[in-house]
Motif scaffolding. Structure first.
Motif, PDB file in Angstrom:
ATOM      1  N   VAL A 176      19.424  17.636-121.064  1.00 14.70           N
ATOM      2  CA  VAL A 176      19.506  16.312-121.913  1.00 14.70           C
ATOM      3  C   VAL A 176      18.119  16.109-122.422  1.00 14.70           C
ATOM      4  N   GLN A 177      17.994  15.594-123.592  1.00 18.51           N
ATOM      5  CA  GLN A 177      16.975  15.011-124.700  1.00 18.51           C
ATOM      6  C   GLN A 177      16.133  13.820-124.213  1.00 18.51           C
ATOM      7  N   ASN A 178      17.073  12.665-123.913  1.00 17.24           N
ATOM      8  CA  ASN A 178      16.575  11.244-123.842  1.00 17.24           C
ATOM      9  C   ASN A 178      17.634  10.692-122.819  1.00 17.24           C
ATOM     10  N   GLU A 179      17.328   9.415-122.384  1.00 18.64           N
ATOM     11  CA  GLU A 179      17.742   8.494-121.561  1.00 18.64           C
ATOM     12  C   GLU A 179      19.161   8.397-121.837  1.00 18.64           C
ATOM     13  N   GLU A 180      19.422   8.162-123.095  1.00 15.45           N
ATOM     14  CA  GLU A 180      20.983   7.887-123.646  1.00 15.45           C
ATOM     15  C   GLU A 180      21.958   8.930-123.103  1.00 15.45           C
ATOM     16  N   GLU A 181      21.376  10.078-123.366  1.00 15.53           N
ATOM     17  CA  GLU A 181      22.281  11.229-122.856  1.00 15.53           C
ATOM     18  C   GLU A 181      22.374  11.362-121.358  1.00 15.53           C
ATOM     19  N   ILE A 182      21.363  11.154-120.491  1.00 19.17           N
ATOM     20  CA  ILE A 182      21.411  10.872-119.017  1.00 19.17           C
ATOM     21  C   ILE A 182      22.493   9.830-118.790  1.00 19.17           C
ATOM     22  N   LYS A 183      22.326   8.593-119.522  1.00 19.95           N
ATOM     23  CA  LYS A 183      23.230   7.466-119.142  1.00 19.95           C
ATOM     24  C   LYS A 183      24.686   7.914-119.274  1.00 19.95           C
ATOM     25  N   GLU A 184      25.087   8.773-120.218  1.00 23.72           N
ATOM     26  CA  GLU A 184      26.510   9.432-120.938  1.00 23.72           C
ATOM     27  C   GLU A 184      26.897  10.355-119.549  1.00 23.72           C
ATOM     28  N   ILE A 185      26.124  11.160-118.946  1.00 23.67           N
ATOM     29  CA  ILE A 185      26.419  12.171-117.942  1.00 23.67           C
ATOM     30  C   ILE A 185      26.403  11.331-116.733  1.00 23.67           C
ATOM     31  N   LEU A 186      25.809  10.269-116.359  1.00 27.27           N
ATOM     32  CA  LEU A 186      25.924   9.605-115.161  1.00 27.27           C
ATOM     33  C   LEU A 186      27.225   8.749-115.139  1.00 27.27           C
ATOM     34  N   GLN A 187      27.938   8.415-116.210  1.00 28.38           N
ATOM     35  CA  GLN A 187      29.036   7.811-116.328  1.00 28.38           C
ATOM     36  C   GLN A 187      30.209   8.432-115.521  1.00 28.38           C
ATOM     37  N   ASP A 188      30.093   9.691-115.214  1.00 21.75           N
ATOM     38  CA  ASP A 188      31.366  10.210-114.536  1.00 21.75           C
ATOM     39  C   ASP A 188      30.674  10.723-113.110  1.00 21.75           C
ATOM     40  N   THR A 189      29.689  10.018-112.668  1.00 22.93           N
ATOM     41  CA  THR A 189      29.079  10.162-111.342  1.00 22.93           C
ATOM     42  C   THR A 189      29.197   8.940-110.360  1.00 22.93           C
ATOM     43  N   LYS A 190      28.605   9.067-109.203  1.00 23.51           N
ATOM     44  CA  LYS A 190      28.650   7.952-108.333  1.00 23.51           C
ATOM     45  C   LYS A 190      27.270   7.081-108.716  1.00 23.51           C
ATOM     46  N   TYR A 191      26.519   7.198-109.643  1.00 23.02           N
ATOM     47  CA  TYR A 191      25.315   6.921-110.148  1.00 23.02           C
ATOM     48  C   TYR A 191      25.325   6.260-111.617  1.00 23.02           C
ATOM     49  N   LYS A 192      26.518   5.916-112.132  1.00 22.09           N
ATOM     50  CA  LYS A 192      26.805   5.225-113.143  1.00 22.09           C
ATOM     51  C   LYS A 192      26.319   4.125-113.636  1.00 22.09           C
ATOM     52  N   ASP A 193      25.893   3.345-112.673  1.00 21.13           N
ATOM     53  CA  ASP A 193      25.255   1.730-112.806  1.00 21.13           C
ATOM     54  C   ASP A 193      23.848   1.763-112.651  1.00 21.13           C
ATOM     55  N   ILE A 194      23.156   2.967-112.368  1.00 18.49           N
ATOM     56  CA  ILE A 194      21.889   3.039-112.430  1.00 18.49           C
ATOM     57  C   ILE A 194      21.027   2.538-113.449  1.00 18.49           C
ATOM     58  N   LEU A 195      21.261   3.285-114.602  1.00 18.12           N
ATOM     59  CA  LEU A 195      20.398   2.949-115.747  1.00 18.12           C
ATOM     60  C   LEU A 195      21.032   1.642-116.583  1.00 18.12           C
ATOM     61  N   THR A 196      20.143   0.854-116.936  1.00 13.02           N
ATOM     62  CA  THR A 196      20.629  -0.267-117.540  1.00 13.02           C
ATOM     63  C   THR A 196      19.743  -0.311-119.028  1.00 13.02           C
ATOM     64  N   LYS A 197      20.568  -1.101-120.010  1.00 10.53           N
ATOM     65  CA  LYS A 197      19.639  -1.250-121.239  1.00 10.53           C
ATOM     66  C   LYS A 197      18.283  -2.134-121.221  1.00 10.53           C
ATOM     67  N   GLU A 198      18.513  -2.970-120.074  1.00 15.08           N
ATOM     68  CA  GLU A 198      17.195  -3.750-119.938  1.00 15.08           C
ATOM     69  C   GLU A 198      15.807  -3.264-119.549  1.00 15.08           C
ATOM     70  N   LYS A 199      16.251  -2.023-118.805  1.00 11.79           N
ATOM     71  CA  LYS A 199      14.908  -1.686-118.265  1.00 11.79           C
ATOM     72  C   LYS A 199      14.719  -0.200-118.413  1.00 11.79           C
ATOM     73  N   GLU A 200      13.380   0.247-118.542  1.00  7.14           N
ATOM     74  CA  GLU A 200      13.213   1.650-118.440  1.00  7.14           C
ATOM     75  C   GLU A 200      13.628   2.461-117.384  1.00  7.14           C
ATOM     76  N   MET A 201      13.934   3.780-117.463  1.00  6.15           N
ATOM     77  CA  MET A 201      14.341   4.612-116.473  1.00  6.15           C
ATOM     78  C   MET A 201      13.746   4.441-115.215  1.00  6.15           C
ATOM     79  N   GLU A 202      12.424   4.564-114.975  1.00  4.63           N
ATOM     80  CA  GLU A 202      11.868   4.298-113.666  1.00  4.63           C
ATOM     81  C   GLU A 202      12.012   2.879-113.070  1.00  4.63           C
ATOM     82  N   SER A 203      12.156   1.783-113.725  1.00  2.00           N
ATOM     83  CA  SER A 203      12.144   0.612-113.307  1.00  2.00           C
ATOM     84  C   SER A 203      13.697   0.480-112.685  1.00  2.00           C
ATOM     85  N   SER A 204      14.429   1.260-113.413  1.00  2.00           N
ATOM     86  CA  SER A 204      15.994   1.066-113.270  1.00  2.00           C
ATOM     87  C   SER A 204      16.341   1.827-111.871  1.00  2.00           C
ATOM     88  N   ILE A 205      15.882   2.919-111.913  1.00  2.00           N
ATOM     89  CA  ILE A 205      15.860   3.585-110.358  1.00  2.00           C
ATOM     90  C   ILE A 205      15.077   2.968-109.388  1.00  2.00           C
TER      91      ILE A 205
END
Length: 207
Positions: free
Chosen positions: A127-156
Motif C-alpha cells: 500500500v501507498q497511503n492510509e486510505e488503501e490500508i483502510k480498504e484492506i482492513l475492511q475485510d479483516t477483524k480490524y476494520k474499525d481501527i482506522l477512523t477519518k477523525e484521527k491519524e493512524m497512530e492515534s487510531s491504533i
C-alpha cells in the motif's frame, strides 16, 4: 525505594540507575538478548542512526517471549496476538512510507501474524497511503481501527486502549487482567508526555 523494588524484580538490570553512558549499559546487559542487539549496533557506529532497528529487534525479542508465556492462557494469547497484528499494521506503514524499506525488508521485520492472513500482510506491504490500508482492513477483524477523525497512530493507540480495557474487565483473577492494566497505564503515560511536549513546543490543541 522505587529503584530497589525495580531491581529486585529485574535482577539482571541491577545498577541501571547508576549508568552514565552507553558502554556501561552494554556491559550491564551484555549477557541478555537485548545486550547483544545493542552491542551489535554500537559496533557499527552512530547509535542514533540505528535507533529504529534497535527498537525493532528488541520488540521482536519481547513479543517472542510473550508468545512463549501465553501458550497455556487463551485470553493472554488472544490479547498478545491482536496486539502483534495491530503493531504490524502500523510498522508496515512506517517502514514503507518513512524509512523507504523494500517489501522484502519489511517482511523480515514484521511480527508473527495472528488474525491477519499471509495474503493480507502481503497486500498491506504494497500500500501507498492510509486510505488503501483502510480498504484492506475492511475485510479483516480490524476494520474499525482506522477512523477519518484521527491519524493512524492515534487510531491504533485508541484501539489498543479499548482492547486492554476489554480484557481488564473481562479477565478477573487472571494474569491477563494485570497485563491489560499495565497496557492501559502505558498508553495514558504516553498521552501525558505528548500533552507536555505539546505545551512545551506551543503546538495547537488540534495538532
Amino acid at each position: 525505594q522505587v529503584v530497589e523494588k525495580f531491581e529486585s524484580l529485574f535482577p539482571t538490570l541491577k545498577g541501571i540507575s547508576k549508568i552514565k553512558d552507553i558502554e556501561e549499559l552494554i556491559n550491564l546487559i551484555d549477557k541478555t538478548e537485548y545486550g547483544y542487539v545493542l552491542e551489535k549496533y554500537f559496533e557499527k557506529g552512530n547509535l542514533n542512526e540505528n535507533i529504529f532497528f534497535i527498537e525493532m529487534e528488541w520488540d521482536k525479542i519481547y513479543f517472542q517471549r510473550l508468545e512463549q508465556i501465553s501458550k497455556k492462557n487463551k485470553a493472554l494469547k488472544e490479547l498478545f496476538g491482536r496486539q502483534r497484528d495491530v503493531l504490524d499494521i502500523l510498522w508496515i506503514y512506517r517502514m514503507a512510507n518513512f524509512y523507504g524499506f523494500s517489501q522484502e525488508e519489511i517482511k523480515q521485520w514484521i511480527l508473527p501474524r495472528y488474525l491477519l492472513t499471509e495474503k493480507q500482510i502481503d497486500t498491506l506491504i504494497q500500500v501507498q497511503n492510509e486510505e488503501e490500508i483502510k480498504e484492506i482492513l475492511q475485510d479483516t477483524k480490524y476494520k474499525d481501527i482506522l477512523t477519518k477523525e484521527k491519524e493512524m497512530e492515534s487510531s491504533i493507540s485508541n484501539y489498543l486502549y479499548r482492547l486492554y480495557k476489554k480484557y481488564f474487565y473481562t479477565q478477573s483473577y487472571n494474569i491477563t487482567s494485570v497485563i491489560a492494566y499495565l497496557g492501559m497505564r502505558e498508553l495514558e503515560i504516553r498521552d501525558f508526555i505528548t500533552i507536555l511536549e505539546g505545551i512545551r513546543y506551543q503546538i495547537g490543541k488540534a495538532e
